[in-house]
Design a protein around this motif. Structure first.
Motif, PDB file in Angstrom:
ATOM      1  N   THR A  69       0.797  -1.226  -0.014  1.00 47.19           N
ATOM      2  CA  THR A  69       0.059   0.089   0.072  1.00 47.19           C
ATOM      3  C   THR A  69       0.864   1.176  -0.030  1.00 47.19           C
ATOM      4  O   THR A  69       0.733   2.240  -0.762  1.00 47.19           O
ATOM      5  CB  THR A  69      -0.928   0.131   1.361  1.00 47.19           C
ATOM      6  OG1 THR A  69      -1.882  -1.193   1.202  1.00 47.19           O
ATOM      7  CG2 THR A  69      -1.715   1.261   1.249  1.00 47.19           C
ATOM      8  N   LEU A  70       1.809   1.378   0.646  1.00 49.17           N
ATOM      9  CA  LEU A  70       2.810   2.369   0.957  1.00 49.17           C
ATOM     10  C   LEU A  70       3.844   2.466  -0.171  1.00 49.17           C
ATOM     11  O   LEU A  70       3.959   3.464  -0.876  1.00 49.17           O
ATOM     12  CB  LEU A  70       3.439   2.563   2.115  1.00 49.17           C
ATOM     13  CG  LEU A  70       2.701   2.630   3.596  1.00 49.17           C
ATOM     14  CD1 LEU A  70       3.590   2.614   4.591  1.00 49.17           C
ATOM     15  CD2 LEU A  70       2.090   3.849   3.510  1.00 49.17           C
ATOM     16  N   ASN A  71       4.207   1.253  -0.711  1.00 44.57           N
ATOM     17  CA  ASN A  71       5.224   1.470  -2.065  1.00 44.57           C
ATOM     18  C   ASN A  71       4.521   1.586  -3.258  1.00 44.57           C
ATOM     19  O   ASN A  71       5.272   2.340  -4.049  1.00 44.57           O
ATOM     20  CB  ASN A  71       6.018   0.142  -1.688  1.00 44.57           C
ATOM     21  CG  ASN A  71       7.084  -0.183  -0.656  1.00 44.57           C
ATOM     22  OD1 ASN A  71       7.525   0.925  -0.313  1.00 44.57           O
ATOM     23  ND2 ASN A  71       7.488  -1.436  -0.516  1.00 44.57           N
ATOM     24  N   ILE A  72       3.445   1.000  -3.330  1.00 41.13           N
ATOM     25  CA  ILE A  72       2.767   1.027  -4.737  1.00 41.13           C
ATOM     26  C   ILE A  72       1.571   1.885  -4.737  1.00 41.13           C
ATOM     27  O   ILE A  72       1.388   2.826  -5.582  1.00 41.13           O
ATOM     28  CB  ILE A  72       2.547  -0.309  -5.147  1.00 41.13           C
ATOM     29  CG1 ILE A  72       3.617  -1.242  -5.285  1.00 41.13           C
ATOM     30  CG2 ILE A  72       1.687  -0.247  -6.374  1.00 41.13           C
ATOM     31  CD1 ILE A  72       3.560  -2.679  -5.764  1.00 41.13           C
ATOM     32  N   ALA A  73       0.639   1.534  -3.997  1.00 44.76           N
ATOM     33  CA  ALA A  73      -0.417   2.532  -3.982  1.00 44.76           C
ATOM     34  C   ALA A  73      -0.390   3.934  -3.801  1.00 44.76           C
ATOM     35  O   ALA A  73      -1.002   4.572  -4.582  1.00 44.76           O
ATOM     36  CB  ALA A  73      -1.452   1.622  -2.760  1.00 44.76           C
ATOM     37  N   LEU A  74       0.121   4.508  -2.696  1.00 45.53           N
ATOM     38  CA  LEU A  74       0.276   5.919  -2.520  1.00 45.53           C
ATOM     39  C   LEU A  74       0.932   6.516  -3.633  1.00 45.53           C
ATOM     40  O   LEU A  74       0.466   7.648  -4.131  1.00 45.53           O
ATOM     41  CB  LEU A  74       1.009   6.111  -1.430  1.00 45.53           C
ATOM     42  CG  LEU A  74       1.106   7.405  -0.771  1.00 45.53           C
ATOM     43  CD1 LEU A  74       0.068   8.047  -0.503  1.00 45.53           C
ATOM     44  CD2 LEU A  74       2.082   7.500   0.451  1.00 45.53           C
ATOM     45  N   PRO A  75       2.113   5.959  -4.333  1.00 45.64           N
ATOM     46  CA  PRO A  75       2.776   6.690  -5.406  1.00 45.64           C
ATOM     47  C   PRO A  75       1.874   6.766  -6.771  1.00 45.64           C
ATOM     48  O   PRO A  75       1.968   7.714  -7.471  1.00 45.64           O
ATOM     49  CB  PRO A  75       4.113   5.896  -5.543  1.00 45.64           C
ATOM     50  CG  PRO A  75       4.305   5.333  -4.140  1.00 45.64           C
ATOM     51  CD  PRO A  75       3.181   5.068  -3.677  1.00 45.64           C
ATOM     52  N   LEU A  76       1.079   5.532  -6.759  1.00 46.37           N
ATOM     53  CA  LEU A  76       0.304   5.574  -7.983  1.00 46.37           C
ATOM     54  C   LEU A  76      -0.905   6.624  -7.823  1.00 46.37           C
ATOM     55  O   LEU A  76      -1.082   7.005  -8.839  1.00 46.37           O
ATOM     56  CB  LEU A  76      -0.328   4.174  -8.104  1.00 46.37           C
ATOM     57  CG  LEU A  76       0.373   3.119  -8.621  1.00 46.37           C
ATOM     58  CD1 LEU A  76      -0.326   1.672  -8.779  1.00 46.37           C
ATOM     59  CD2 LEU A  76       0.881   3.098 -10.112  1.00 46.37           C
ATOM     60  N   VAL A  77      -1.333   6.731  -6.841  1.00 50.49           N
ATOM     61  CA  VAL A  77      -2.259   7.867  -6.426  1.00 50.49           C
ATOM     62  C   VAL A  77      -1.840   9.273  -6.894  1.00 50.49           C
ATOM     63  O   VAL A  77      -2.110  10.051  -7.565  1.00 50.49           O
ATOM     64  CB  VAL A  77      -2.971   7.910  -5.141  1.00 50.49           C
ATOM     65  CG1 VAL A  77      -3.933   9.102  -4.962  1.00 50.49           C
ATOM     66  CG2 VAL A  77      -3.773   6.501  -4.941  1.00 50.49           C
ATOM     67  N   LEU A  78      -0.672   9.645  -6.277  1.00 53.50           N
ATOM     68  CA  LEU A  78       0.089  10.886  -6.690  1.00 53.50           C
ATOM     69  C   LEU A  78       0.442  11.018  -7.995  1.00 53.50           C
ATOM     70  O   LEU A  78       0.024  12.146  -8.481  1.00 53.50           O
ATOM     71  CB  LEU A  78       1.316  10.750  -5.617  1.00 53.50           C
ATOM     72  CG  LEU A  78       1.209  11.167  -4.108  1.00 53.50           C
ATOM     73  CD1 LEU A  78       2.067  11.174  -3.480  1.00 53.50           C
ATOM     74  CD2 LEU A  78       0.247  12.100  -3.701  1.00 53.50           C
TER      75      LEU A  78
END
Length: 398
Positions: free
Chosen positions: A213-222
């Motif tokens: 979630t922190l490694n992939i999901a957050l950067p993908l959202v930004l």
């Protein structure tokens, strides 16, 4: 149907087809690299191509017809680039879980109508620097490929420069054509790798972990909000279209959620290719340019159905050509990201820190460079801006 046929024009039809071809010539190559870095099988990669193609095609057709606006949907190239380094660090089930989390967050943003507020509060220099850091390795790999295939890489590089000088919008397709011809002439093409077959969706059950979630999901959202939807909406506004952002963002996220178990990492509003369809080149009358969105969507559907063939076709070319094509396709994105990151003197140091941490490829506590780049950059932004604000307050009091 009669109004659709009446509004059809050769220029609009061609503009949509060209936009889709460019998406396959550049951004799709990055998806291949991400899949190969993770060791995914050809069946999963074909499912990935099928999912992002069908999603882009259906969304583009529906939104373009409903709003009578050339809405061009595509998968996130920066998001794909992010996955090249991150997919090998997690299981694909965890990646699918991260896709679902990311698109759920984007859906909430879209439905709430808070897109403009969120983007305005995120330091533009920090998000641009993170994007530049993610894409940096592709630019480096472009020139590393000179060592293995000097003739091919240099030929494609010169073609890109000439294309940018003479026909900027078609520089990447020109590179693909010239690279293909060069590979055929030098005998580097592998026809045994070709497979003529239809793509079949492959379901992958999601697994949810906080690391993914922190490694992939957050950067993908930004990346999606600041690097795709923001410039994409700007392209539409620049050409006079006042289409609301809410249905486009929410529709893209909802479709991505449905297709995520079949490997779709995220669908976004296109920016670079969208400009081909929203300008005068598509049609002199803005009200008839939506045909470009429809024609591009139809081609997406056709190519997606033959995803297995598309995958095998790219696999028949040498790796150096794929790396060069990806690097050149992202060159302008790297440049614009760096320019935006360094544009604000007050945030220049924070942006530089974000870029260096993200580009370093570091990993700490199981978290990726993109995550730490964002954290270090935001921390530097707060500290440096606080110092600057304090000094200005003292001066005003004096």
């Amino acid at each position: 149907m009669s109004s659709l046929l009446k509004d059809c024009s050769v220029s609009a039809l061609v503009a949509g087809l060209i936009a889709t071809v460019i998406s396959y010539a550049g951004p799709l190559v990055i998806v291949f690299q991400a899949a190969h870095s993770a060791g995914l099988g050809a069946d999963v990669l074909s499912s990935w191509v099928l999912a992002i193609s069908l999603g882009s095609g259906v969304l583009g057709i529906v939104l373009s017809l409903y709003y009578r606006v050339p809405v061009i949907i595509a998968w996130s190239a920066p998001g794909s680039a992010l996955l090249v380094s991150l997919l090998p660090t997690v299981s694909f089930n965890e990646a699918i879980g991260a896709y679902l989390v990311a698109n759920t967050l984007i859906l909430i943003v879209g439905l709430s109508g808070s897109f403009d507020r969120i983007v305005s509060r995120l330091p533009a220099a920090i998000s641009a620097a993170m994007l530049a850091g993610i894409l940096f390795s592709f630019g480096v790999e472009l020139f590393r490929s000179v060592k293995t295939q000097p003739l091919l890489v240099v030929t494609m590089f010169v073609t890109y420069l000439l294309g940018r000088r003479l026909l900027p919008r078609y520089a990447v397709p020109a590179v693909l054509v010239v690279g293909t011809i060069t590979v055929l002439i030098t005998g580097e093409f592998n026809p045994q790798a070709l497979v003529l077959d239809l793509a079949v969706p492959v379901f992958t059950a999601p697994t949810f972990t906080w690391q993914a979630t922190l490694n992939i999901a957050l950067p993908l959202v930004l990346v999606a909000l600041s690097g795709q939807f923001l410039p994409g909406m700007a392209v539409l506004r620049n050409d006079g279209y006042q289409t609301p952002a809410r249905p486009i963002i929410a529709g893209s996220a909802a479709t991505s959620l449905l297709l995520a178990p079949f490997a779709c990492h995220g669908l976004n509003l296109a920016a670079i290719t969208a400009a081909i369809c929203t300008g005068r080149e598509a049609h002199i009358e803005p009200s008839r340019r939506y045909i470009a969105g429809v024609s591009g969507g139809v081609l997406y559907l056709v190519l997606g159905i033959f995803g297995t063939t598309v995958v095998s076709l790219f696999g028949a070319f040498p790796k150096a050509m794929i790396a060069t094509l990806a690097g050149l396709a992202l060159l302008s994105a790297i440049g614009s990201s760096l320019s935006s990151a360094m544009d604000d003197p007050a945030d220049r140091e924070a942006a530089l820190i974000t870029f260096l941490v993200t580009a370093s490829g570091m990993s700490f506590l199981g978290l990726s460079a993109a995550f730490w780049g964002l954290i270090f950059g935001l921390f530097a932004h707060v500290v440096l801006r606080y110092r600057t604000s304090a000094k200005q307050s003292v001066k005003s009091l004096a």
